[in-house]
Write an enzyme that holds these catalytic residues in place. Structure first.
Site, short mmCIF file in Angstrom:
data_model
loop_
_atom_site.label_atom_id
_atom_site.label_comp_id
_atom_site.label_asym_id
_atom_site.label_seq_id
_atom_site.Cartn_x
_atom_site.Cartn_y
_atom_site.Cartn_z
N HIS A 106 76.81 32.74 58.70
CA HIS A 106 75.94 33.87 59.06
C HIS A 106 74.67 33.81 58.23
O HIS A 106 74.66 33.24 57.14
CB HIS A 106 76.66 35.21 58.83
CG HIS A 106 77.18 35.37 57.45
ND1 HIS A 106 78.38 34.82 57.05
CD2 HIS A 106 76.66 35.96 56.34
CE1 HIS A 106 78.58 35.09 55.77
NE2 HIS A 106 77.54 35.77 55.31
N HIS A 108 71.59 36.25 56.62
CA HIS A 108 71.16 37.62 56.28
C HIS A 108 69.69 37.79 56.60
O HIS A 108 68.87 36.93 56.26
CB HIS A 108 71.30 37.86 54.77
CG HIS A 108 72.70 37.81 54.25
ND1 HIS A 108 73.42 38.94 53.98
CD2 HIS A 108 73.51 36.77 53.94
CE1 HIS A 108 74.61 38.59 53.51
NE2 HIS A 108 74.69 37.28 53.48
P1 AMP Z 1 78.11 36.55 52.37
O1 AMP Z 1 78.42 37.07 51.02
O2 AMP Z 1 76.83 35.79 52.50
O3 AMP Z 1 79.30 35.82 52.91
O4 AMP Z 1 77.83 37.81 53.27
C1 AMP Z 1 78.81 38.54 53.90
C2 AMP Z 1 78.17 39.85 54.21
O5 AMP Z 1 78.99 40.51 55.13
C3 AMP Z 1 78.00 40.77 53.02
O6 AMP Z 1 76.65 41.12 52.88
C4 AMP Z 1 78.87 41.97 53.37
O7 AMP Z 1 78.25 43.16 52.98
C5 AMP Z 1 78.97 41.86 54.87
N1 AMP Z 1 80.17 42.41 55.49
C6 AMP Z 1 81.45 42.28 55.08
N2 AMP Z 1 82.28 42.85 55.97
C7 AMP Z 1 81.50 43.33 56.98
C8 AMP Z 1 81.77 44.03 58.18
N3 AMP Z 1 83.02 44.35 58.55
N4 AMP Z 1 80.73 44.38 58.97
C9 AMP Z 1 79.47 44.08 58.59
N5 AMP Z 1 79.15 43.42 57.47
C10 AMP Z 1 80.15 43.05 56.67
#
Ligand code: AMP
Length: 143
Positions: A106, A108
């Protein structure tokens, strides 16, 4: 844990993609999905995912990346139009040491506002009801 080729189909984003878990959706097409980050680091922080499974960027197919980046650009442009931030940070992490917490690729999109520091990564849950109007404003600005 190895950095790639260890995709867990039960990760939270796989469950969002299958409809098993909810999300505050902004945009979807055949190859990509965008939704609000529920632990936002700034107002309007969202995530863009390819639907194709990969652990992170390292094991993604080039064609997956080719479908992903145009959606990232469109969503960043929509954030610019809808929220008028002073800057937009685009980030992506590979491996937990680098900050990756969810193991489905993903990107950001994090709006930045003059004089405002980012909140901590994946730390403070937002009230979902505050995310819905932001998602609607961003969705309306997609061209
Ligand atoms: P990363 O640390 O780059 O893997 O980012 C994962 C992101 O997903 C973090 O910014 C979390 O805040 C976000 N996140 C985790 N669970 C969910 C969810 N159920 N819906 C939306 N965002 C989420």
């Amino acid at each position: 844990m190895p950095l790639r080729n260890v995709y867990d189909p039960d990760n939270i984003f796989a469950k969002i993609l299958s409809g098993e878990m909810p999300c505050v959706k902004i945009y979807e097409d055949d190859e990509t999905l965008a939704f609000m980050d529920i632990f936002p680091q700034s107002k309007g922080h969202l995530l863009v995912l390819p639907k194709a499974p990969s652990h992170n960027l390292l094991d993604a197919k080039p064609e997956t990346l080719a479908k992903l980046m145009p959606t990232v650009q469109r969503l960043a442009q929509a954030v610019e139009t809808a929220l008028k931030p002073d800057g937009i940070q685009i980030s992506q992490f590979n491996g937990s040491v680098a900050g990756q917490t969810v193991f489905h690729l993903h990107v950001h999109i994090i709006p930045r506002y003059e004089g405002e520091d980012l909140d901590r990564h994946a730390a403070m849950p937002a009230d979902i009801e505050t995310l819905r109007p932001l998602a609607e404003r961003i969705a309306k600005a997609i061209s």
